[in-house]
Scaffold this motif. Structure first.
Motif, short mmCIF file in Angstrom:
data_model
loop_
_atom_site.label_atom_id
_atom_site.label_comp_id
_atom_site.label_asym_id
_atom_site.label_seq_id
_atom_site.Cartn_x
_atom_site.Cartn_y
_atom_site.Cartn_z
N ARG A 1 0.82 -1.30 -0.15
CA ARG A 1 -0.06 -0.18 0.04
C ARG A 1 0.83 1.26 0.01
O ARG A 1 1.88 1.30 0.64
CB ARG A 1 -0.76 0.15 1.23
CG ARG A 1 -1.92 -1.13 1.22
CD ARG A 1 -2.94 -1.41 2.18
NE ARG A 1 -3.86 -2.49 2.01
CZ ARG A 1 -3.66 -3.43 2.17
NH1 ARG A 1 -2.45 -4.00 2.58
NH2 ARG A 1 -4.43 -4.56 1.77
N SER B 1 -3.68 5.47 -13.06
CA SER B 1 -4.44 4.21 -13.26
C SER B 1 -5.33 3.80 -12.26
O SER B 1 -6.34 3.17 -12.42
CB SER B 1 -3.34 3.33 -13.46
OG SER B 1 -2.29 3.19 -12.30
N PHE B 2 -5.23 4.40 -11.02
CA PHE B 2 -6.01 4.07 -9.84
C PHE B 2 -7.00 4.65 -9.90
O PHE B 2 -8.44 4.26 -9.61
CB PHE B 2 -5.07 4.30 -8.40
CG PHE B 2 -6.15 4.48 -7.33
CD1 PHE B 2 -6.73 3.46 -6.91
CD2 PHE B 2 -6.25 5.79 -6.83
CE1 PHE B 2 -7.65 3.71 -5.84
CE2 PHE B 2 -7.13 6.36 -5.72
CZ PHE B 2 -7.89 4.95 -5.25
N TYR C 1 -9.31 3.07 -12.76
CA TYR C 1 -9.75 1.73 -12.13
C TYR C 1 -10.67 2.16 -11.32
O TYR C 1 -12.17 1.53 -11.26
CB TYR C 1 -8.63 1.14 -11.31
CG TYR C 1 -9.27 -0.09 -10.49
CD1 TYR C 1 -9.31 -1.31 -11.12
CD2 TYR C 1 -9.38 0.30 -8.99
CE1 TYR C 1 -9.86 -2.21 -10.12
CE2 TYR C 1 -9.88 -0.91 -8.24
CZ TYR C 1 -10.05 -1.94 -8.69
OH TYR C 1 -10.53 -3.03 -7.91
N SER C 2 -10.93 3.39 -10.36
CA SER C 2 -11.96 3.43 -9.36
C SER C 2 -13.22 3.92 -10.15
O SER C 2 -14.19 3.56 -9.91
CB SER C 2 -11.48 4.49 -8.41
OG SER C 2 -10.37 3.97 -7.54
N ARG D 1 -11.24 6.30 -0.07
CA ARG D 1 -9.97 6.25 -1.01
C ARG D 1 -9.14 4.98 -0.69
O ARG D 1 -8.66 4.30 -1.61
CB ARG D 1 -9.27 7.46 -0.76
CG ARG D 1 -8.06 7.60 -1.69
CD ARG D 1 -7.21 8.93 -1.46
NE ARG D 1 -6.68 9.03 0.02
CZ ARG D 1 -6.93 9.87 0.76
NH1 ARG D 1 -8.06 10.30 0.62
NH2 ARG D 1 -6.33 9.87 1.85
N TRP E 1 -8.39 1.83 -2.91
CA TRP E 1 -6.95 1.61 -3.35
C TRP E 1 -6.50 0.11 -2.98
O TRP E 1 -5.89 -0.53 -3.54
CB TRP E 1 -6.07 2.70 -2.39
CG TRP E 1 -4.37 2.42 -2.47
CD1 TRP E 1 -3.75 1.45 -1.93
CD2 TRP E 1 -3.44 2.80 -3.63
NE1 TRP E 1 -2.47 1.38 -2.32
CE2 TRP E 1 -2.57 2.24 -3.32
CE3 TRP E 1 -3.83 3.41 -4.65
CZ2 TRP E 1 -1.12 2.61 -4.15
CZ3 TRP E 1 -2.86 3.83 -5.47
CH2 TRP E 1 -1.70 3.35 -5.25
N TYR F 1 -7.57 -1.94 -5.87
CA TYR F 1 -7.07 -1.66 -6.96
C TYR F 1 -5.65 -2.45 -6.87
O TYR F 1 -5.00 -3.29 -7.75
CB TYR F 1 -6.53 -0.20 -6.96
CG TYR F 1 -5.35 0.19 -7.87
CD1 TYR F 1 -5.45 0.25 -9.22
CD2 TYR F 1 -4.29 0.87 -7.24
CE1 TYR F 1 -4.38 0.58 -9.98
CE2 TYR F 1 -3.20 1.34 -8.06
CZ TYR F 1 -3.16 1.16 -9.34
OH TYR F 1 -2.24 1.34 -10.14
N MET F 2 -4.99 -2.45 -5.58
CA MET F 2 -3.74 -3.12 -5.25
C MET F 2 -4.03 -4.75 -5.68
O MET F 2 -3.12 -5.39 -6.40
CB MET F 2 -3.27 -2.95 -4.04
CG MET F 2 -2.87 -1.52 -3.88
SD MET F 2 -1.32 -0.97 -4.68
CE MET F 2 -0.14 -1.67 -3.73
N SER G 1 -4.93 -5.17 -9.58
CA SER G 1 -4.13 -4.93 -10.83
C SER G 1 -2.70 -5.80 -10.59
O SER G 1 -2.18 -5.96 -11.74
CB SER G 1 -3.82 -3.73 -10.66
OG SER G 1 -2.94 -3.24 -9.36
N ILE H 1 -0.40 -4.74 -9.48
CA ILE H 1 0.67 -3.64 -9.65
C ILE H 1 1.87 -4.06 -10.82
O ILE H 1 3.01 -4.20 -10.51
CB ILE H 1 1.55 -3.37 -8.43
CG1 ILE H 1 0.44 -3.07 -7.31
CG2 ILE H 1 2.58 -2.07 -8.40
CD1 ILE H 1 -0.44 -2.05 -7.58
N ALA I 1 3.76 0.38 -10.22
CA ALA I 1 3.04 1.68 -9.40
C ALA I 1 3.96 2.70 -9.33
O ALA I 1 4.39 3.10 -8.02
CB ALA I 1 2.44 1.10 -8.03
#
Length: 577
Positions: free
Chosen positions: A17, A472-473, A476-477, A558, A562, A565-566, A569, A571, A576
């Motif tokens: 993170r 990219s985050f 994605y969100s 948020r 995140w 996303y992690m 994805s 990463i 990242a």
């Protein structure tokens, strides 16, 4: 990265993170709908109550509420509009009462874009492509169902009908852009890029020629420099301002210094970007007249401009103009046009020929007699004759609504810019976003007025400590919340470099450099988050974007996004950056 790498150290985060996002445990699993978020975050996620209800096919938990007549009149009909949305809309109308003058587009939204409501998708990528109206598809489908169309390169009845449809489409294009059929003709191409390429490959660049263009231009405009340099011409750039575009005085100086000494012996070409697809700037079309007075041939890239602005080739007499119809009214894709002066077209020399371009070809031998129709000499092979009737209908469709768009989008842009600019992180009070693109200098008040900018907001999201949140985050969100926006450099490296203030890094690039190299040099992902409004945009779209930005400003939501996303994805995006 050569000298670039020596001055910038890459920031690497290995599948953990980010320090800018503090972990908070919230009961949510990957792929969950946002309606399942815990109660303490539900207020922040209230914008999703409508979106996921359609997506997950849930029944409303409460009976539909009645709302003021003005909301029903000027917004898409829904059975379950939240109180927050209703209140926000009423406040918006109080601030922008002139928005009511564009109610006809709200009616259009209900009749032709109902799928936006039923799918729960918030579409804010009109610069990438407009959404087609359902009525255009119906009309075109009905025409195809009752017609027999054939290849235009014949004399059969089906071919004659196709040829008539093509001629009707050319006439519609000329009429829409107020171009005299005595002076201009239309060449159908796959898109605006194809139109620009036609000019580049056929223009008579020589060792004494100049190709002048703005840094803030699409790659399709930059690409013409390959033809210019191959033939020994100079490539001269007009430097941008910090918000993209250029100062007219700067452009005039560059044009004056590189003007043609003799158009016949060393012709020079000036390419103007009517509206930037990333910086949101509009360049004054009057600069075309100035360039022409110096002896330049002029080329207007109107791909971004034509969708929401009125263009008159009777007033702005460019030698050639490129457009894509899917950016104007969504359908058909794969069809663009070069609207071009016949006198200019006669000076272009194509480096090859194909079926449809010619009347007689000597084989073996070198003799070629081109088609007697000027536009046919530049339309390679068979044109997309099945979709050209939709171009005619689409232009008629857009003509009815285009006068209302600038006023409507002006209201939405002022609301969006103001709301995003005022957004703060709840923990630090620092700005949650930084708007990089040009913003409207004046607010329109009447139907028919024209805006000084486009309807784009290019921005980056910031962490509470002021660092750039990875694009990219953000993308994605947004996709998880059914919001269609775009991130990146938008095929406009000069405009992106200007508004991101990385022009020095751009100058230090070397042969063979990759995007990953560049990102490591600057220490973060390249590009921006782009929100672009268009024909079917309404207040709820803008409001949803603001609410989404609020999610990224709130620490709990948020962090939750995140974490997913992690996890999803892996990463792999430059680890990242």
């Amino acid at each position: 990265m050569g000298s670039v790498s020596s001055t910038h150290q890459p920031i690497i985060i290995h599948r953990k993170r980010s320090a800018i996002l503090t972990r908070v445990s919230l009961p949510c699993t990957a792929g969950t709908s946002l309606d399942s978020i815990s109660d303490d975050s539900r207020d922040t996620y209230s914008l999703v109550n409508e979106k996921t209800r359609y997506r997950d096919r849930e029944e409303p938990s409460e009976k539909p509420q009645r709302h003021p007549h003005s909301f029903a009149t000027y917004a898409p009909t829904k059975d379950n509009i939240s109180d927050a949305a209703t209140t926000a809309y009423q406040e918006f109308l109080n601030t922008f009462p002139e928005y009511r003058l564009t109610w006809i587009i709200d009616s259009l939204r209900r009749s032709d874009y109902g799928r936006l409501e039923t799918t729960g998708e918030t579409y804010v990528d009109y610069m990438g492509g407009a959404i087609y109206p359902e009525s255009l598809i119906r009309v075109h489908t009905e025409f195809l169902n009752r017609s027999v169309l054939g290849n235009t390169h014949s004399v059969s009845n089906s071919s004659k009908l196709s040829l008539k449809c093509a001629d009707d489409a050319r006439a519609a294009v000329l009429s829409f852009f107020r171009a005299s059929p005595d002076d201009y003709t239309v060449i159908f191409t796959p898109n605006a890029t194809g139109a620009l390429k036609l000019v580049g490959e056929a223009y008579s660049f020589t060792g004494g020629s100049s190709y002048v263009l703005s840094c803030d231009s699409h790659n399709s405009v930059h690409g013409i420099r390959e033809y210019a340099t191959y033939r020994g011409a100079r490539v001269c750039y007009i430097l941008p301002t910090s918000t993209g575009g250029f100062e007219p005085s700067t452009a005039k100086n560059v044009l004056l210094r590189n003007r043609p000494r003799s158009r016949d012996s060393a012709p020079c070409l000036f390419a103007l970007t009517g509206q930037s697809n990333i910086s949101n700037t509009k360049n004054a079309l009057s600069i075309i007249e100035y360039a022409a007075s110096l002896g330049y041939h002029t080329l207007l890239d109107a791909a971004a401009l034509a969708a929401t602005s009125t263009i008159s080739l009777s007033d702005c007499r460019a030698d050639a103009m490129a457009v894509s119809f899917y950016k104007m009214f969504g359908f058909p894709t794969g069809v663009g046009a070069l609207v071009v002066k016949k006198s200019f077209l006669m000076q272009l020399k194509r480096p090859w020929f194909a079926g449809g371009n010619v009347d007689v070809v000597q084989v073996p031998g070198t003799i070629v007699t081109r088609s007697h129709e000027l536009h046919e000499q530049f339309e390679d092979g068979t044109i997309n004759y099945l979709t050209l009737p939709a171009v005619t209908d689409g232009l008629r469709f857009l003509s009815a609504y285009l006068p209302f768009l600038p006023l409507r989008l002006s209201c939405l842009m002022h609301y969006l810019v103001s709301s995003l600019s005022n957004l703060r992180h709840e923990t630090t009070g620092t700005s949650a976003v930084r708007i990089l693109s040009a913003t409207p200098a004046r607010r329109l008040k009447s139907v028919g007025d024209q805006s000084d900018t486009g309807s784009i907001v290019s921005l980056i999201f910031l962490s509470p400590s002021g660092e750039m949140v990875p694009n990219s985050f953000v993308e994605y969100s947004a996709s998880k919340l059914s919001i269609s926006l775009r991130t990146g450099c938008m095929c406009n490296p000069g405009g992106a470099a200007a508004i991101l203030n990385i022009q020095d890094d751009m100058r230090r690039l070397y042969e063979g450099v990759t995007r990953t190299d560049f990102e490591r040099a600057v220490g973060h992902e390249l590009g921006v988050v782009r929100v672009s409004l268009g024909l079917a945009s309404n207040f709820q779209d803008a409001w949803t974007v603001v609410r989404f930005a609020g999610l990224l400003a709130a620490e709990k939501t948020r962090t939750l996004l995140w974490d997913h996303y992690m996890d999803e994805s892996g990463i792999a995006i430059g680890q990242a950056i």
